[in-house]
Scaffold this motif. Structure first.
Motif: not given
Length: 548
Positions: A180-184, A79-81
């Motif tokens: 708020x940008x994390x791996x998930x 996924x993109x996250x």
């Protein structure tokens, strides 16, 4: 505020091979996202995260920074996250910057405009959102599965425009605070949708999407400069509307002079966008500011200086029925009412003759009138304004000619004709078998019934020719007299300038033609020898420059 735009562009697209670097409207698909971010009024760092060498090369040529994406983040299931998280972390190391805002921009949304992106960023900052997602209102009457049943997603069946808004995410952008940008995830708690125009919300997943987006990107902005009033008539206005109808895939705007009262009314009632100018300098300023791809002028005698001033703005210029010096400077001039053999065209940019005439769509669909020995229906039509009031002259001429039991006459009056009440009174007082019609939607319905027509020497005569209706012509003015198509070789009986035609001459001509079926048959046949129904295809190519 430090802003990072991350454009994810994996190699190995299966639906559309090499999708991200395939040429769309002449440019690599990925270039649109890169350029949108770089043209922003905000200071945005642009990176492309990819695993593909060709994509790296193309992205670099458009001045994007490259983030090498590891193989573990480049398969179909990822996924993109985590991809965006990895790119942000690597970019912060590379630039030694702690970013405040991260914008995910997918290369598969090429129709997004920079202005839309900037408005979304402004909203994000001004209202302190955690995350803004691009979306398009896609409300429809939809259904869903509940167990083994199909049930509606709506409470009440309404027309689409009255349904509650239902947003579908587009790939244009996700704007989010860096925290708020994390791996998930890339989403905060305070989220909103930024509604994008439908035309900017095309996501490319299939070849059909590709075709739609490419068509949109090739759309041209076209100005149609045209006038229409009770002095010059409405022929130019009607031609402009025909052109607009044939360019539905492009952006059309009419520009009219403030004296075009009837013309403005007609354009407005046809639901086309228009602007009104008080003088030509206003129009020239408008061209300079808005930079249309094409300017169509249908305002008769232009000057070379006038046309050159438009061309300086970078627009292609196509003029209609122009006999002024402006034809020297125009990219193309179309004069359907004049024959090439009678004129000199040194530059080779003028297209002469009936091959370039524009037939109304209802006439294109209609079959020509079958010839009849008897004249049971006469059609009288003198354009939208009839400044010479040839309609009244024809009423008087027909009064004693028609057989009240066998012959019917229909008068079509234009929206600019001011003598309707006078005509109506004459018909009623003398109990003539004449009908008056206005605001018609289909000229074909009337021409298709006519055995004989009486008309002026403008564009209507070509419409009558396309239907094979033997026609008596009277010109409204001296300019109409120069319209060379209205000759006997093309099936017309031309009486010259209408104001100089005596009532006696008109009466005798009509009577003679009614009693001469062999002459009318010859006129009918001559008209149908002309190919008048493919003019729009030819003219469209000229306007777009495809003829060169």
């Amino acid at each position: 505020m430090h802003i990072l735009a991350v454009i994810p562009a994996r190699g190995g697209s299966k639906g559309i091979p090499k999708k991200n670097i395939r040429l769309m409207a002449g440019k690599p698909l990925i270039s649109y996202a890169i350029e949108n971010a770089k043209k922003s009024k905000h200071d945005i760092r642009v990176v492309v995260t990819t695993d593909n060498a060709e994509i790296k090369s193309v992205a670099s040529s458009y001045s994007a920074e490259i983030i090498d994406r590891p193989d573990c983040l480049a398969d179909d299931k990822t996924t993109l996250d985590p991809v965006i998280f990895h790119a942000v972390a690597e970019a912060e190391k590379k630039f030694n910057i702690d970013f405040d805002v991260v914008i995910t921009m997918q290369p598969t949304s090429p129709c997004l405009k920079t202005d839309t992106l900037d408005k979304a960023i402004d909203l994000f900052v001004d209202e302190d959102w955690d995350t803004i997602i691009s979306g398009v209102n896609d409300a429809h009457l939809s259904w869903k599965c509940e167990g083994d049943k199909i049930v509606p997603n709506y409470k009440e069946r309404l027309n689409r425009q009255y349904l509650p808004k239902e947003y579908k995410e587009t790939g244009a952008f996700v704007i989010t605070k860096r925290v708020f940008v994390t791996e998930k995830s890339r989403f905060g708690k305070k989220i909103t949708i930024f509604e994008c125009p439908a035309a900017e919300s095309i996501d490319i997943d299939t070849p059909d999407d590709w075709c739609l987006a490419e068509s949109h990107l090739k759309k041209k902005k076209i100005f149609i400069r045209v006038d229409g009033n009770r002095i010059i008539g409405m022929g130019h206005i009607y031609r402009g509307i025909q052109i607009a109808e044939s360019f539905i895939e492009h952006e059309i705007c009419f520009i009219l002079d403030h004296t075009s009262d009837v013309g403005i009314e007609k354009i407005a009632s046809s639901y086309y966008p228009y602007k009104v100018v008080n003088e030509e300098n206003e129009f020239l300023s408008m061209v300079k500011d808005e930079k249309p791809n094409i300017v169509i002028t249908d305002v008769l005698n232009t000057t070379k200086e006038y046309i050159e001033s438009i061309k300086k703005c970078g627009s292609r210029i196509v003029s209609f029925e122009d006999c002024g010096s402006g034809t020297e400077a125009a990219d193309a001039t179309i004069n359907a009412l004049y024959e090439a053999e009678d004129h000199i065209d040194i530059k080779g940019n003028i297209f002469w003759g009936a091959d370039y005439y524009l037939i109304r769509s209802d006439l294109l669909r209609a079959a020509p009138k079958e010839f009849s020995d008897a004249v049971r229906e006469i059609l009288v039509v003198f354009g939208g304004v009839d400044p010479a009031n040839l309609t009244l002259k024809t009423v008087n001429a027909l009064e004693e000619l028609v057989d009240r039991k066998k012959t019917h006459v229909t008068f079509i009056l234009g929206m600019g004709y001011e003598k309707k009440n006078e005509i109506q009174r004459v018909i009623e007082e003398k109990k003539l078998p004449f009908d008056i019609v206005t605001n018609i939607t289909s000229m074909a319905d009337y021409m298709g019934k006519a055995d004989l027509a009486i008309s002026s020497q403008g564009r209507t005569m070509l419409e009558l020719a396309s239907m094979g209706v033997p026609t008596i012509l009277m010109a409204q003015n001296k300019r109409e007299l120069t319209h060379e198509f209205g000759e006997i070789k093309n099936g017309f009986l031309n009486l010259g300038l209408g104001s100089e035609v005596t009532l006696d001459t008109l009466e005798k001509t009509i009577r003679w033609l009614i009693d001469a079926p062999q002459i009318r048959k010859s006129m009918h046949d001559q008209m149908l020898k002309k190919d008048l129904k493919h003019g729009m295809n030819r003219v469209k190519k000229i306007i777009l420059g495809d003829d060169e």
